[in-house]
Design a protein around this motif. Sequence first.
Motif, PDB file in Angstrom:
ATOM      1  N   GLY A 216       0.972  -1.579  -0.025  1.00 20.28           N
ATOM      2  CA  GLY A 216      -0.157  -0.001  -0.343  1.00 20.28           C
ATOM      3  C   GLY A 216       1.024   0.967   0.328  1.00 20.28           C
ATOM      4  O   GLY A 216       0.264   2.529  -0.237  1.00 20.28           O
ATOM      5  N   VAL A 217       2.415   1.412   0.318  1.00 20.74           N
ATOM      6  CA  VAL A 217       3.003   2.297  -0.308  1.00 20.74           C
ATOM      7  C   VAL A 217       3.760   2.012  -0.822  1.00 20.74           C
ATOM      8  O   VAL A 217       4.442   1.386  -1.292  1.00 20.74           O
ATOM      9  N   LYS A 218       3.895   3.310  -2.092  1.00 21.81           N
ATOM     10  CA  LYS A 218       4.436   4.086  -2.827  1.00 21.81           C
ATOM     11  C   LYS A 218       6.439   4.735  -2.933  1.00 21.81           C
ATOM     12  O   LYS A 218       6.053   5.183  -2.487  1.00 21.81           O
ATOM     13  N   GLY A 219       6.888   4.056  -3.447  1.00 23.54           N
ATOM     14  CA  GLY A 219       8.206   5.166  -3.851  1.00 23.54           C
ATOM     15  C   GLY A 219       9.245   4.587  -3.024  1.00 23.54           C
ATOM     16  O   GLY A 219       9.828   6.203  -2.414  1.00 23.54           O
ATOM     17  N   GLU A 220       8.980   3.966  -1.893  1.00 22.80           N
ATOM     18  CA  GLU A 220       9.809   3.535  -1.141  1.00 22.80           C
ATOM     19  C   GLU A 220      11.427   3.253  -1.334  1.00 22.80           C
ATOM     20  O   GLU A 220      11.209   2.263  -1.696  1.00 22.80           O
ATOM     21  N   PHE A 221      12.465   4.219  -1.293  1.00 24.32           N
ATOM     22  CA  PHE A 221      13.668   4.351  -1.860  1.00 24.32           C
ATOM     23  C   PHE A 221      14.947   3.436  -0.906  1.00 24.32           C
ATOM     24  O   PHE A 221      15.500   3.297  -2.018  1.00 24.32           O
ATOM     25  N   LEU A 222      14.616   3.296  -0.055  1.00 23.34           N
ATOM     26  CA  LEU A 222      15.956   2.804   0.928  1.00 23.34           C
ATOM     27  C   LEU A 222      15.750   2.137   1.734  1.00 23.34           C
ATOM     28  O   LEU A 222      14.153   1.996   2.598  1.00 23.34           O
ATOM     29  N   THR A 223      16.019   0.678   1.727  1.00 25.34           N
ATOM     30  CA  THR A 223      16.255  -0.557   3.117  1.00 25.34           C
ATOM     31  C   THR A 223      16.255  -0.183   4.447  1.00 25.34           C
ATOM     32  O   THR A 223      17.217   1.653   4.653  1.00 25.34           O
ATOM     33  N   GLN A 224      15.580   0.018   5.074  1.00 26.78           N
ATOM     34  CA  GLN A 224      16.258  -0.102   5.987  1.00 26.78           C
ATOM     35  C   GLN A 224      17.516  -0.286   7.163  1.00 26.78           C
ATOM     36  O   GLN A 224      18.691   0.356   7.646  1.00 26.78           O
ATOM     37  N   ALA A 225      18.114  -1.937   6.101  1.00 25.36           N
ATOM     38  CA  ALA A 225      19.516  -1.516   6.468  1.00 25.36           C
ATOM     39  C   ALA A 225      20.546  -0.765   6.459  1.00 25.36           C
ATOM     40  O   ALA A 225      21.455  -0.485   6.747  1.00 25.36           O
ATOM     41  N   THR A 226      20.466   0.054   5.112  1.00 26.73           N
ATOM     42  CA  THR A 226      21.029   1.101   4.063  1.00 26.73           C
ATOM     43  C   THR A 226      21.459   1.894   5.424  1.00 26.73           C
ATOM     44  O   THR A 226      22.478   2.562   5.772  1.00 26.73           O
ATOM     45  N   PHE A 227      19.975   2.450   6.096  1.00 27.69           N
ATOM     46  CA  PHE A 227      19.931   3.313   6.524  1.00 27.69           C
ATOM     47  C   PHE A 227      20.930   2.951   7.749  1.00 27.69           C
ATOM     48  O   PHE A 227      21.376   3.527   8.009  1.00 27.69           O
ATOM     49  N   VAL A 228      20.621   2.058   8.677  1.00 28.91           N
ATOM     50  CA  VAL A 228      21.195   1.165  10.022  1.00 28.91           C
ATOM     51  C   VAL A 228      22.667   1.358   9.968  1.00 28.91           C
ATOM     52  O   VAL A 228      23.505   1.726  10.470  1.00 28.91           O
ATOM     53  N   GLU A 229      23.715   0.617   8.962  1.00 33.80           N
ATOM     54  CA  GLU A 229      24.189   0.387   8.812  1.00 33.80           C
ATOM     55  C   GLU A 229      25.152   1.757   8.898  1.00 33.80           C
ATOM     56  O   GLU A 229      26.325   1.350   8.667  1.00 33.80           O
ATOM     57  N   ASN A 230      25.203   2.522   7.669  1.00 30.27           N
ATOM     58  CA  ASN A 230      25.906   3.675   7.856  1.00 30.27           C
ATOM     59  C   ASN A 230      25.606   4.321   9.315  1.00 30.27           C
ATOM     60  O   ASN A 230      26.959   5.308   9.079  1.00 30.27           O
ATOM     61  N   VAL A 231      24.444   5.297   9.928  1.00 31.47           N
ATOM     62  CA  VAL A 231      24.389   5.630  10.586  1.00 31.47           C
ATOM     63  C   VAL A 231      24.858   4.947  12.343  1.00 31.47           C
ATOM     64  O   VAL A 231      25.608   5.849  13.212  1.00 31.47           O
ATOM     65  N   VAL A 232      25.148   4.124  12.280  1.00 28.72           N
ATOM     66  CA  VAL A 232      25.650   3.150  13.190  1.00 28.72           C
ATOM     67  C   VAL A 232      27.346   3.741  13.388  1.00 28.72           C
ATOM     68  O   VAL A 232      28.064   3.778  14.085  1.00 28.72           O
ATOM     69  N   LYS A 233      27.895   3.783  12.318  1.00 35.33           N
ATOM     70  CA  LYS A 233      29.530   3.918  12.500  1.00 35.33           C
ATOM     71  C   LYS A 233      29.587   5.462  12.677  1.00 35.33           C
ATOM     72  O   LYS A 233      30.901   5.808  12.805  1.00 35.33           O
ATOM     73  N   LEU A 234      28.234   5.979  12.974  1.00 30.55           N
ATOM     74  CA  LEU A 234      28.314   7.428  13.306  1.00 30.55           C
ATOM     75  C   LEU A 234      28.247   7.548  14.961  1.00 30.55           C
ATOM     76  O   LEU A 234      28.854   8.722  15.922  1.00 30.55           O
TER      77      LEU A 234
END
Length: 382
Positions: A216-234
Amino acid sequence: MTYSVTFDAIKVSQPVGDFYCGVMKASDVTRISEADVRKIQHDDVGKYLGIQRELKPDRVKKISFYIKGIDATFPSSIILSINEENVSWDESSKSITLTSNEGEDDKIASILDGQHRLAGFNESNFEFENPDGSTSPFQLLVTIFVGADVSTQAGIFATVNLAQTKVNKSLVYDLQALAEARSPERTCHDIAVILNAEVKSPFYRSIKRLGVATPGVKGEFLTQATFVENVVKLISPDPKADRDHFLAESKFWRKNELSHLDRASLEKHFFRKAFIKDKDEVIASNLLNFFDAVRQKWPIAWSKGEKRSSLNKAIGFNALVRVFKDLYKIENSSFEWDKVISCERFLDHLSKCELDDQFFLELDPTSRSSKVIYDSIKKYYG
């Protein structure tokens, strides 16, 4: 000299034949077993021997590190194959005895599944510490096939491994919400959820929570894994150690101090202090403001409906996080842990960049394009 170990077991009958399931000390399993690594015999190039794959040192190292964690577990069975002459089954006592014969090497078992798990064990982690300070032997579930020929062993190995489905990383991170203790991954998951749910957020309904499109949701372009793995390095130089710290604290175990970083390390993990002080809103606010500036600078390329763009994909996000790190350090060179950079300040920097939306629409969305995006933006502020 012979070596013998006896333990309780159950006999299981299936179409493949009978096998036995029991519990052994990890030290005993590693002593009697070895992986029969698949290889080509030098004197007969066409003849293949062995069942298992080559050990991967990096994977073994990670498992060894994992075993030392306070909640380490291997609930699935190690599968072994042993010759009949080395096995004795006692039906009355429901016990099995494994014995190496006189003059025979102790390695009487071939590993059909679990070679990396076993390779991760060594003298330092055969035992684990209990909350009261005592130690207990690390035990493993084992499944033992007796007298299985090579073709049967190969069939078991193939069946076990082909049936396995790689777990979606986004699902793993989403399950962090159920964790009883804080961790860098849980913090990043929580931030992803907030930014994905906030209507005014540049990530509104744009993050695939479970790594796949939400019905029901269109246009999701980013996986949660990509978000988490980048931010956790900070946040953390060692997410697992941080997780173990908070888990031990929640269970009232003795705890080690969380590592505080020197200036050099803070340049990589500059949200470390905010995380330690449980001020995740500082992290979320900075990310929100930066990516809001990105959305204002490149509204078309960032738009969730623009499928041609490389900016609103993982490669673009990876590059933008690097840009974010650069601009944050420019704006907060003293690394004040609670400082929130405004969207306007981030936009002041990005406004100097002469790249327009069309640049990202025409750039091929390949993995190497991430560096192209970063380098192309950085030259305007670097």
